[in-house]
Design a protein around this motif. Structure first.
Motif, PDB file in Angstrom:
ATOM      1  N   GLY A 531     -87.467 -50.618  -8.842  1.00  0.00           N
ATOM      2  CA  GLY A 531     -87.617 -52.022  -9.213  1.00  0.00           C
ATOM      3  C   GLY A 531     -87.577 -52.176 -10.717  1.00  0.00           C
ATOM      4  O   GLY A 531     -86.670 -51.690 -11.382  1.00  0.00           O
ATOM      5  N   THR A 532     -88.582 -52.833 -11.281  1.00  0.00           N
ATOM      6  CA  THR A 532     -88.617 -53.050 -12.733  1.00  0.00           C
ATOM      7  C   THR A 532     -89.351 -51.928 -13.464  1.00  0.00           C
ATOM      8  O   THR A 532     -89.533 -52.009 -14.682  1.00  0.00           O
ATOM      9  CB  THR A 532     -89.332 -54.380 -13.046  1.00  0.00           C
ATOM     10  OG1 THR A 532     -90.663 -54.341 -12.519  1.00  0.00           O
ATOM     11  CG2 THR A 532     -88.573 -55.558 -12.448  1.00  0.00           C
ATOM     12  N   GLN A 533     -89.743 -50.897 -12.752  1.00  0.00           N
ATOM     13  CA  GLN A 533     -90.483 -49.795 -13.367  1.00  0.00           C
ATOM     14  C   GLN A 533     -89.567 -48.607 -13.645  1.00  0.00           C
ATOM     15  O   GLN A 533     -88.993 -48.015 -12.740  1.00  0.00           O
ATOM     16  CB  GLN A 533     -91.632 -49.336 -12.465  1.00  0.00           C
ATOM     17  CG  GLN A 533     -92.494 -48.248 -13.107  1.00  0.00           C
ATOM     18  CD  GLN A 533     -93.529 -47.700 -12.155  1.00  0.00           C
ATOM     19  OE1 GLN A 533     -93.208 -46.983 -11.219  1.00  0.00           O
ATOM     20  NE2 GLN A 533     -94.783 -48.061 -12.388  1.00  0.00           N
ATOM     21  N   GLY A 534     -89.430 -48.272 -14.933  1.00  0.00           N
ATOM     22  CA  GLY A 534     -88.695 -47.081 -15.316  1.00  0.00           C
ATOM     23  C   GLY A 534     -89.648 -45.897 -15.451  1.00  0.00           C
ATOM     24  O   GLY A 534     -90.869 -46.056 -15.464  1.00  0.00           O
ATOM     25  N   LYS A 535     -89.091 -44.714 -15.499  1.00  0.00           N
ATOM     26  CA  LYS A 535     -89.860 -43.470 -15.647  1.00  0.00           C
ATOM     27  C   LYS A 535     -90.953 -43.335 -14.579  1.00  0.00           C
ATOM     28  O   LYS A 535     -92.073 -42.901 -14.847  1.00  0.00           O
ATOM     29  CB  LYS A 535     -90.445 -43.372 -17.062  1.00  0.00           C
ATOM     30  CG  LYS A 535     -89.373 -43.182 -18.115  1.00  0.00           C
ATOM     31  CD  LYS A 535     -89.922 -42.791 -19.467  1.00  0.00           C
ATOM     32  CE  LYS A 535     -90.465 -43.963 -20.214  1.00  0.00           C
ATOM     33  NZ  LYS A 535     -90.640 -43.695 -21.666  1.00  0.00           N
ATOM     34  N   ARG A 536     -90.600 -43.721 -13.378  1.00  0.00           N
ATOM     35  CA  ARG A 536     -91.584 -43.720 -12.276  1.00  0.00           C
ATOM     36  C   ARG A 536     -92.189 -42.333 -12.061  1.00  0.00           C
ATOM     37  O   ARG A 536     -93.416 -42.177 -11.992  1.00  0.00           O
ATOM     38  CB  ARG A 536     -90.909 -44.215 -10.997  1.00  0.00           C
ATOM     39  CG  ARG A 536     -91.811 -44.174  -9.764  1.00  0.00           C
ATOM     40  CD  ARG A 536     -91.014 -44.358  -8.487  1.00  0.00           C
ATOM     41  NE  ARG A 536     -91.844 -44.174  -7.301  1.00  0.00           N
ATOM     42  CZ  ARG A 536     -91.368 -43.837  -6.112  1.00  0.00           C
ATOM     43  NH1 ARG A 536     -90.062 -43.655  -5.939  1.00  0.00           N
ATOM     44  NH2 ARG A 536     -92.187 -43.686  -5.090  1.00  0.00           N
ATOM     45  N   LEU A 537     -91.324 -41.320 -11.931  1.00  0.00           N
ATOM     46  CA  LEU A 537     -91.811 -39.974 -11.637  1.00  0.00           C
ATOM     47  C   LEU A 537     -92.665 -39.433 -12.778  1.00  0.00           C
ATOM     48  O   LEU A 537     -93.733 -38.853 -12.538  1.00  0.00           O
ATOM     49  CB  LEU A 537     -90.643 -39.028 -11.365  1.00  0.00           C
ATOM     50  CG  LEU A 537     -91.044 -37.582 -11.078  1.00  0.00           C
ATOM     51  CD1 LEU A 537     -91.705 -37.480  -9.706  1.00  0.00           C
ATOM     52  CD2 LEU A 537     -89.853 -36.643 -11.155  1.00  0.00           C
ATOM     53  N   LEU A 538     -92.208 -39.612 -13.994  1.00  0.00           N
ATOM     54  CA  LEU A 538     -92.971 -39.113 -15.138  1.00  0.00           C
ATOM     55  C   LEU A 538     -94.351 -39.769 -15.182  1.00  0.00           C
ATOM     56  O   LEU A 538     -95.372 -39.094 -15.369  1.00  0.00           O
ATOM     57  CB  LEU A 538     -92.214 -39.382 -16.439  1.00  0.00           C
ATOM     58  CG  LEU A 538     -92.917 -38.940 -17.720  1.00  0.00           C
ATOM     59  CD1 LEU A 538     -93.170 -37.435 -17.720  1.00  0.00           C
ATOM     60  CD2 LEU A 538     -92.098 -39.349 -18.952  1.00  0.00           C
ATOM     61  N   ARG A 539     -94.392 -41.071 -14.976  1.00  0.00           N
ATOM     62  CA  ARG A 539     -95.666 -41.800 -15.017  1.00  0.00           C
ATOM     63  C   ARG A 539     -96.608 -41.304 -13.899  1.00  0.00           C
ATOM     64  O   ARG A 539     -97.787 -41.026 -14.148  1.00  0.00           O
ATOM     65  CB  ARG A 539     -95.407 -43.298 -14.892  1.00  0.00           C
ATOM     66  CG  ARG A 539     -96.672 -44.155 -14.925  1.00  0.00           C
ATOM     67  CD  ARG A 539     -96.339 -45.626 -14.907  1.00  0.00           C
ATOM     68  NE  ARG A 539     -95.893 -46.085 -16.228  1.00  0.00           N
ATOM     69  CZ  ARG A 539     -94.632 -46.307 -16.569  1.00  0.00           C
ATOM     70  NH1 ARG A 539     -93.660 -46.115 -15.688  1.00  0.00           N
ATOM     71  NH2 ARG A 539     -94.323 -46.731 -17.772  1.00  0.00           N
ATOM     72  N   ASP A 540     -96.076 -41.192 -12.698  1.00  0.00           N
ATOM     73  CA  ASP A 540     -96.926 -40.773 -11.581  1.00  0.00           C
ATOM     74  C   ASP A 540     -97.400 -39.328 -11.738  1.00  0.00           C
ATOM     75  O   ASP A 540     -98.516 -38.979 -11.323  1.00  0.00           O
ATOM     76  CB  ASP A 540     -96.183 -40.943 -10.254  1.00  0.00           C
ATOM     77  CG  ASP A 540     -96.043 -42.405  -9.849  1.00  0.00           C
ATOM     78  OD1 ASP A 540     -96.735 -43.250 -10.452  1.00  0.00           O
ATOM     79  OD2 ASP A 540     -95.222 -42.706  -8.964  1.00  0.00           O
ATOM     80  N   SER A 541     -96.567 -38.493 -12.326  1.00  0.00           N
ATOM     81  CA  SER A 541     -96.959 -37.088 -12.503  1.00  0.00           C
ATOM     82  C   SER A 541     -98.079 -36.930 -13.517  1.00  0.00           C
ATOM     83  O   SER A 541     -98.764 -35.899 -13.531  1.00  0.00           O
ATOM     84  CB  SER A 541     -95.743 -36.262 -12.945  1.00  0.00           C
ATOM     85  OG  SER A 541     -95.389 -36.555 -14.299  1.00  0.00           O
TER      86      SER A 541
END
Length: 624
Positions: A531-541
């Motif tokens: 959606g409008t969220q970039g760097k999803r994996l990095l943020r969640d990690s």
């Protein structure tokens, strides 16, 4: 980090090489050495001591059989593991430097050694038996390497150097501006990584090596790494496993890059990328991490409170400098470090940041690369909105475009009017051209008014060709790939290298460890952008490591309030430079004056266009 240079050719004068090295002394102020290759030429090296500070580790350096001679700029982060492997093969070492490991690795494995390297590097190796020079550049283009093949009645030779200012010291080099390079600069604020602003001077592209056979006077370029393969071959790893693997990779990359024989710190904006690195560094050391940041008096550009809060969370020793206004002397100093025209406004805070850090440390870790490989830029959201708006009728899109031009002009950071005008101008283009358009400075219609003679060159043609290499991928993957191959190497890494080296500071980018880049490329798009969220994996990690204020903070960028400054403290100098007689040889002064009138009256924010012309004008004064 260092500066390298060389001349391969008959009857060459070693004094020419010394002049080349002298103008690049900032890249290696600790020592300068040259070696004569008898009648075949010369190699030279300016040393910035980072690993093995002993004089025995100076370059140029020969392998233990005295066949291969190396000059090397950069760092090989896994050199200790390679050294252990070479010791088992019977190699003998006199130093503890990564440069000796590199030349011995070349002796053992030849060009196959390149794929074993984890690091940032540009180096040259002379084979004294085959009479062959090999030039090598790292996978992402963190370290630069210019060269020129000269064929004339008097000589046939190859010249190379870390910087263009070094190369042009050779008397056989001619300074003639390339029309193609100039058009690309006007369009994107920088020149391309495979050419230079001068005709007949090239850069070795990232992930390539060039072999020059001195006896036959022939050269060939080979690519040793193809990132596109990792975008095309998607991993089936689960999202939870991907988080764990990313953390493992980050831990290893940061640990490798923290190793140094001089003090090490980190740049800290308080954003996700830099905070991730500081968090990881803090877990790898018992000492407090030194962190550095830049603040602005102009509120919309300032993130100093965020960096202070993050620094306090990790108990770092934090240093900060706030920019209230920019003097003309400081701007001229900032621009003088570039040997080609360069106009990304972030060069100003980056210059002051490196100046601040270099007073305390010799190495600084930076979050560069995180946005390109994990989908952090706002331009990827623009790509998403572009796809949605294509369902609208053409007349409605034209109405939106006309409406955007009636928005009041604002000089604030990421202002809505500037983004809207840029976006709606792009929606009329193909998706590939639209992605490049988000960062354009002078459009074709603007260039037609600016330049005296119309030039039929399409500045974006080479950049567009990268889309074809990943044509079967999701469009957002295509956009990220193209950004790695263009924006990252031509803008971000060029800026970081020239400015950090001007302060004799080594800047390392853990996100550009090629193992992390390959891993990120192989992931499904929705792991990176949701959606409008970039760097999803990095943020969640990083949720278990980072404070909430970092995780919830939106991408801001590292820009400078140039539009405001051009209207105030920089106006007189900038106006004089951009309307000078020197500029009149290339551009329409009447059109430039029109840009100034529009800008001063806030009819249009021409700050980026005027800064583009100002940087070209300052560069031109230095080189002609």
């Amino acid at each position: 980090m260092c500066g390298i240079a060389g001349i391969i050719g008959k009857n060459q004068d070693g004094e020419h090489l010394k002049k080349m090295l002298q103008v690049m002394k900032h890249r290696g102020p600790d020592a300068t050495h040259t070696v004569s290759l008898q009648s075949d030429g010369f190699l030279g090296h300016n040393r910035l001591s980072i690993i093995d500070l002993n004089k025995r580790a100076t370059q140029p350096i020969w392998d233990h059989t005295h066949r291969y001679c190396l000059v090397f700029n950069g760092e090989i982060y896994n050199y200790r593991a390679l050294r252990s492997e070479l010791l088992q093969l019977g190699h003998v070492f006199k130093t503890h430097s990564d440069s000796e490991v590199l030349v011995e690795a070349w002796m053992a494995w030849g060009t196959d050694s390149i794929s074993r390297l984890i690091g940032m590097f540009a180096f040259a190796i002379w084979d004294d038996v085959q009479k062959r020079l090999t030039l090598v550049r790292d996978r992402l283009g963190e370290k630069p390497l210019y060269y020129s093949l000269i064929h004339n009645r008097q000589s046939q030779l190859l010249i190379f150097a870390s910087e263009l200012k070094g190369l042009i010291q050779h008397p056989d080099m001619k300074k003639k501006i390339s029309s193609q390079a100039l058009m690309h600069y006007l369009t994107f604020n920088y020149t391309q990584h495979h050419q230079s602003i001068f005709e007949h001077v090239l850069q070795l592209s990232p992930a390539c090596y060039l072999q020059y056979d001195y006896l036959s006077n022939t050269s060939h370029i080979h690519c040793y790494w193809e990132l596109s393969k990792f975008f095309q071959n998607k991993s089936t790893i689960s999202y939870r496993s991907a988080q764990a693997q990313l953390n493992d990779l980050l831990h290893d990359a940061v640990q490798l890059q923290m190793f140094s024989d001089v003090p090490t710190g980190a740049f800290l904006s308080g954003g996700l990328d830099s905070s991730t690195l500081v968090s990881t560094m803090s877990r790898h050391t018992n000492d407090k991490v030194n962190t550095y940041s830049i603040g602005f008096r102009e509120h919309s550009y300032d993130e100093s409170q965020l960096s202070q809060k993050t620094a306090a969370h990790f108990s770092t020793v934090h240093y900060e400098k706030t920019i209230s206004h920019l003097s003309t002397d400081t701007l001229e100093q900032c621009c003088s470090v570039f040997d080609e025209p360069f106009a990304d406004t972030s060069l100003i805070p980056m210059y002051l940041l490196c100046e601040l850090a270099s007073n305390k440390v010799g190495v600084a870790l930076s979050g560069d690369g995180g946005d390109e490989i994990f989908g952090g830029y706002r331009t990827y959201q623009a790509d998403r909105y572009y796809q949605k708006i294509q369902y609208l009728p053409m007349f409605f899109k034209k109405c939106l475009l006309r409406g955007a031009h009636y928005l009041p002009t604002s000089f604030s950071k990421l202002s809505f009017d500037y983004q809207a005008k840029q976006f709606f101008n792009g929606v009329m283009l193909s998706p590939e051209s639209a992605h490049l358009h988000w960062r354009k400075i002078f459009s074709p219609s603007h260039r037609a008014l600016l330049c005296h003679e119309p030039i039929s060159i399409d500045p974006a043609a080479h950049d567009l060709s990268f889309f074809d290499q990943v044509r079967d991928c999701h469009f957002l993957d295509q956009a990220m790939y193209v950004d790695v191959k263009t924006w990252l190497v031509d803008d971000i890494l060029t800026k970081v290298d020239r400015i950090s080296m001007a302060h004799s500071l080594e800047v390392r980018a853990p996100f550009l460890d090629y193992r992390i880049v390959e891993f990120a490329a192989s992931l499904p798009v929705h792991y990176k952008i949701a959606g409008t969220q970039g760097k999803r994996l990095l943020r969640d990690s990083q949720r278990r490591y980072l404070p909430k204020h970092v995780l919830s903070h939106s991408k801001q960028g590292f820009n400078f309030p140039i539009s405001t400054q051009l209207s105030h403290s920089l106006f007189e100098m900038a106006y004089d430079v951009t309307t000078s007689s020197q500029m009149a040889t290339h551009f329409s002064i009447d059109y430039i004056k029109r840009l100034w009138i529009e800008h001063q009256n806030r009819l249009c924010d021409n700050g980026h266009r005027l800064f583009n012309l100002l940087c070209f004008g300052l560069w031109y004064q230095n080189y002609f």
